[in-house]
Design a protein around this motif. Structure first.
Motif: not given
Length: 604
Positions: A100-102
């Motif tokens: 994911d974006r993290t």
């Protein structure tokens, strides 16, 4: 529903790449559309058929489980806990993974053991909370190396998967049988020829598993069974009585010069013996992933009778049981990768010395030596001499060679005697695996710290207030796979032929002449009557020739076709049963009760 108002497209020719009759008919009849390799769109007819199959499953499962819905997107951390992340995401693994974006690792679920454990461990505290049995019907994703055979091996599919949790192995075993009984009822209600067989647990793991197989010549699985009904197993798990080797022609240990005899057949011809007198020795290369993430390789030397073949699943399990770490691959060895010097392949003996293994980091310096049960029974046998063009004969375990670890490693064959009764030979059939049930034990719950406390009456796990790992089972049915399995077994050369219980429509009304007002009016009236009676009706009101409509009716496979044509002048319609071909004439007003009675009988 009216054909003229829906997405009902049929094809006269088999589409390119359709490998089996079942998927050919599903594509030609407009049930599915191939979008890409291993990817199919469910069109309206397929969606209705699959929904009815799901409804059938939901009728049977609430007796033994509660329905839930787990997320398809799963935290990678859960798979790290269970120890399966590396095996499923390494090259050759079947799991789609992403971040994911993290930067957190995620997976598109190929299965949901980890999610089920993570859910239940937060909700179960004591024995009073047990048992728990949950199921869902939803999408699964697997990065198949070679998607093939239509819906039988795809990258995205619909599956019913279930998970149960118990205090004791006995309670798990009882629920395992309850779930197997539900699966049996589902397949029986579909009117299929099927078998429940002992099977290998594969990458799921566990102590016991049973596979539900729909018999079909296009199936990837071979089933070995006995006519008395007391034994059935997947070929990868099947056991049998090996035929006894005939008396050996050799007396006393001797060496022989046998140039060019690198095969069992050529060696036996040179020595004047049968393949059953020969002990062949095969090298394998096992790749493991250790608990600390390191890779190591183990050379494996397998000995077995010359007329037998290695069962790769049995060998995989035997190697995994005897070595630490996760087994990633097991292949016939390319000896140049690890041999210190060229080996006399085709002339190996069971005492091939460990010194032939190169001393290299990550390479185990000693063979894992295994011998099949039948090979261990050989007396006065022939085998290689560990030198090019040399064989020996009259060899015996103990006197000439140390007997390796013994395990059942050979492939059972049709015609061999069964273990439970030597008078019962094994028969063979092909089948499509549509369901599988497993007793996992504590394979996942111990790794993921899913426990319960037993503070009540002693149940065999210790009522001492201590935490004990939950006993776990898992249970799967491939829903979209089962739809095609039904098609494979029941379709004929004219098209599909659905069981009443999952047919997209119960009855198809076919107007022979769309320009005949009497036929059209009678069809409309009967359409309303059937719908009022609670039947699923499809009205073919297209301005097509009767031959086209009849061909499409056979292709769609709807159980009953009611034809409104010339017989209306006599106050009758024609009913044709798709499966049997039997025909009946009735007054239109008699049709709803006649169909309802037939459908009720089929349900019963």
């Amino acid at each position: 529903m009216r054909v003229s108002q829906g997405l009902f497209r049929t094809w006269r020719e088999a589409p390119t790449g359709a490998e089996t009759r079942g998927i050919t008919m599903l594509l030609r009849a407009g049930y599915v559309h191939k979008l890409g390799s291993g990817l199919y769109t469910n069109l309206p007819l397929m969606q209705r058929t699959q929904a009815k199959l799901e409804a059938l499953i939901r009728e049977e499962l609430p007796r033994v489980a509660q329905e839930v819905s787990f997320p398809v997107l799963q935290p990678g951390a859960l798979w790290q806990e269970s120890g399966r992340w590396d095996g499923y995401t390494q090259p050759g693994g079947i799991m789609f993974s992403l971040r994911d974006r993290t930067g957190r690792a995620l997976a598109l679920g190929p299965t949901h053991e980890e999610v089920a454990v993570a859910t239940v461990r937060e909700l179960v505290r004591s024995r009073r909370d047990l048992p728990v049995s949950l199921f869902q019907i939803g999408r699964k994703f697997r990065d198949e190396l070679r998607p093939r055979s239509g819906l039988l091996r795809t990258c995205e599919f619909t599956m019913k998967d279930g998970y149960s949790f118990h205090a004791t192995p006995g309670e798990l075993a009882t629920h395992f049988e309850d779930m197997a009984g539900a699966y049996a009822r589902i397949l029986t209600r579909l009117g299929l020829q099927w078998r429940a067989v002992d099977a290998d647990s594969g990458s799921i793991g566990g102590s016991a598993s049973r596979e539900f197989t729909v018999l079909s010549e296009v199936g990837e699985d071979e089933v070995l069974y006995t006519d008395d009904g007391l034994y059935a197993a997947n070929a990868e798990r099947a056991v049998s009585r090996a035929a006894e080797a005939p008396p050996s022609p050799f007396q006393g240990f001797a060496r022989h010069h046998t140039p060019g005899t690198v095969t069992v057949a050529s060696a036996c011809a040179a020595l004047g013996c049968e393949a059953a007198h020969m002990l062949k020795n095969v090298l394998y290369d096992a790749a493991f992933l250790t608990a600390d993430g390191e890779r190591r390789r183990v050379p494996v030397l397998v000995s077995l009778r010359g007329n037998h073949t290695v069962n790769p699943v049995k060998l995989w399990n035997a190697v995994q049981e005897r070595e630490e770490g996760t087994l990633l691959s097991l292949e016939v060895a390319q000896t140049g990768q690890w041999a210190a010097s060229p080996l006399p392949l085709g002339f190996l003996a069971p005492d091939l010395p460990d010194t032939v293994i190169a001393r290299r980091e990550g390479l185990q310096p000693a063979f894992l030596r295994l011998c099949d049960l039948a090979g261990a029974d050989l007396r006065d046998f022939a085998t290689g001499g560990n030198e090019p063009d040399i064989h020996v004969s009259g060899a015996n375990w103990g006197a000439d060679y140390a007997l390796p670890e013994v395990a059942d490693l050979r492939q059972a064959q049709p015609g061999e005697a069964s273990v439970h009764d030597p008078r019962q030979p094994l028969r063979s059939a092909r089948g499509i695996e549509v369901g599988h049930v497993f007793q996992l034990g504590t394979r996942y719950t111990a790794a993921m710290n899913a426990t319960f406390v037993d503070t009540g009456v002693n149940t065999g796990v210790g009522a001492d207030g201590a935490a004990h790992p939950l006993q776990m089972g898992c249970y799967g049915i491939g829903v979209s796979r089962l739809v095609q399995a039904v098609a494979e077994q029941l379709a004929d050369d004219r098209g599909l032929s659905w069981p009443d219980v999952i047919a997209p429509y119960h009855v198809l009304l076919t107007v022979v002449d769309g320009g005949d007002a009497a036929q059209v009016d009678a069809a409309e009236a009967l359409y309303r009557m059937l719908r009022a009676a609670g039947l699923d009706v499809l009205l073919d009101d297209r301005p097509e020739r009767a031959g086209i409509k009849f061909a499409d009716a056979d292709l769609w496979g709807i159980p009953y076709r009611v034809t409104l044509g010339r017989a209306l002048k006599e106050g009758q319609v024609e009913i044709r049963v798709r499966r049997s071909g039997e025909e009946h004439r009735l007054a239109p007003e008699e049709v709803p009760d006649w169909l309802a009675a037939r459908l009720d009988w089929q349900r019963g």
